[in-house]
Design an enzyme around this catalytic site. Structure first.
Site, PDB file in Angstrom:
ATOM      1  N   ASP A 161      -5.262  -4.214  -2.663  1.00 24.89           N
ATOM      2  CA  ASP A 161      -5.203  -2.767  -2.891  1.00 24.89           C
ATOM      3  C   ASP A 161      -3.785  -2.321  -3.187  1.00 24.89           C
ATOM      4  O   ASP A 161      -3.552  -1.463  -4.045  1.00 24.89           O
ATOM      5  CB  ASP A 161      -5.807  -1.989  -1.723  1.00 24.89           C
ATOM      6  CG  ASP A 161      -4.969  -2.037  -0.456  1.00 24.89           C
ATOM      7  OD1 ASP A 161      -4.348  -3.091  -0.192  1.00 24.89           O
ATOM      8  OD2 ASP A 161      -4.939  -1.042   0.281  1.00 24.89           O
ATOM      9  N   GLU A 215       0.830  -1.209   0.000  1.00 22.76           N
ATOM     10  CA  GLU A 215       0.000   0.000   0.000  1.00 22.76           C
ATOM     11  C   GLU A 215       0.862   1.256   0.000  1.00 22.76           C
ATOM     12  O   GLU A 215       0.688   2.162  -0.816  1.00 22.76           O
ATOM     13  CB  GLU A 215      -0.905  -0.041   1.234  1.00 22.76           C
ATOM     14  CG  GLU A 215      -1.416   1.283   1.754  1.00 22.76           C
ATOM     15  CD  GLU A 215      -1.651   1.248   3.258  1.00 22.76           C
ATOM     16  OE1 GLU A 215      -0.873   1.885   4.003  1.00 22.76           O
ATOM     17  OE2 GLU A 215      -2.606   0.581   3.683  1.00 22.76           O
TER      18      GLU A 215
END
Length: 335
Positions: free
Chosen positions: A110, A53
């Site tokens: 993500d 991330e």
């Protein structure tokens, strides 16, 4: 009159110069505080571990600030240290104090999306085919490892392992990076990205809990299409879910899915907005939003006069990341 005109022009030029210098300050500060010399982003609020991330966030920032040198450092460290050769994705966490810093071989979808998105933006901005080729490969791996049909929806699991429980799946709606999915669809022409967007919007419309109608950080989607709070996490709209309105607004500033967040936050004075809420009990955080959390609130409520990229000295990695990502979203929407 001419003298006044010249003075006005000089003032405008100076103001523009200050604005450009100011715009560079946030990224410069972020790099100084969180980026190592070899391109690793350190989570200062979490024992200086690193995550995909954070690597993805910083790569996006480097593209926006036209800093290819930093981008290459970030990307080189990420692919050399975190790339999983078996599936084309990335180990989600790096713990520098452990003998095997990437002992957990799972990915975070993500993080993978953010890295691929940054590579696509970099390839298009700087005309580098190698970046685009790498992004395309990661996108294909994401689809192969993380995207499944379930409960009547096309969903992106938070990781390749551990989130499909057969009778239900665990979802993190803050991993629905809608603007990235849109860019992937534009480049690849694969319908699945548009399906993720449309189903993601429908999922968010259904993931409304308690009196606030807010989603949770973690949600269970049952095989029959119903939802429940994920059992292993508090039923909060908190530090994960704060990214949902950020990505929604980045995708479409007029998106009706923003309304529950606008209604909730609009019910508080700006500096008295609680940092999180338990959407089932109504319990609110005993402290208020600040830093990057407040920036997301301001963007969501279109109170853009508060937005900037000047990081406070007490903002940790995550707050600073949200702060600058909100600024990126705002700038890109002005283009």
């Amino acid at each position: 009159m001419i003298a006044m005109l010249r003075a006005t022009v000089i003032m405008l030029v100076m103001a523009l110069g200050c604005t450009q210098a100011f715009a560079a300050d946030g990224w410069g500060s972020f790099k100084t505080r969180f980026m190592t010399s070899d391109g690793r982003i350190q989570d200062t609020g979490n024992k200086n571990v690193s995550h995909t991330e954070g690597q993805g966030y910083a790569m996006l920032m480097a593209v926006q600030y036209n800093d290819r040198t930093s981008f290459d450092k970030l990307w080189n460290w990420t692919q050399n240290t975190l790339k999983n050769p078996n599936n084309g994705l990335f180990y989600w966490r790096y713990i520098p104090t452990q003998a095997d810093p990437v002992a957990d071989k799972n990915n975070a979808s993500d993080g993978d999306v953010l890295i691929a998105w940054a590579l696509q933006q970099a390839g298009e901005k700087w005309h580098v085919q190698a970046y685009l080729k790498a992004s395309d490969a990661i996108q294909r791996a994401i689809l192969a490892q993380n995207v499944i049909p379930f409960g009547g929806y096309t969903v992106m699991l938070p990781g390749a392992q551990g989130f499909n429980k057969n009778s239900y799946v665990i979802l993190n709606p803050s991993y629905f990076v809608f603007p990235a999915w849109r860019d992937f669809a534009r480049r690849s022409h694969l319908q699945v990205w548009n399906q993720l967007i449309s189903d993601g919007m429908e999922l968010l419309a259904q993931m409304r809990f308690g009196d606030t109608n807010l989603p949770l950080d973690w949600v269970a989607l049952n095989a029959d299409g119903t939802f429940a709070p994920a059992a292993a996490w508090p039923p909060r709209f908190s530090y994960d879910a704060i990214r949902i309105p950020l990505y929604l607004h980045w995708y479409d500033a007029q998106n009706p899915q923003l309304v529950p967040f606008q209604r909730f936050w609009g019910g508080f004075q700006r500096l008295q907005t609680p940092a999180w809420i338990d959407v089932l009990s109504g319990e609110k955080a005993p402290y208020n939003m600040a830093g990057g959390l407040l920036s997301v609130r301001d963007l969501t409520l279109n109170e853009t006069g508060y937005l900037n990229d000047a990081l406070s000295s007490n903002e940790d990695y995550y707050s600073s990341s949200l702060h600058l990502l909100t600024w990126l979203a705002f700038l890109q929407q002005q283009q």
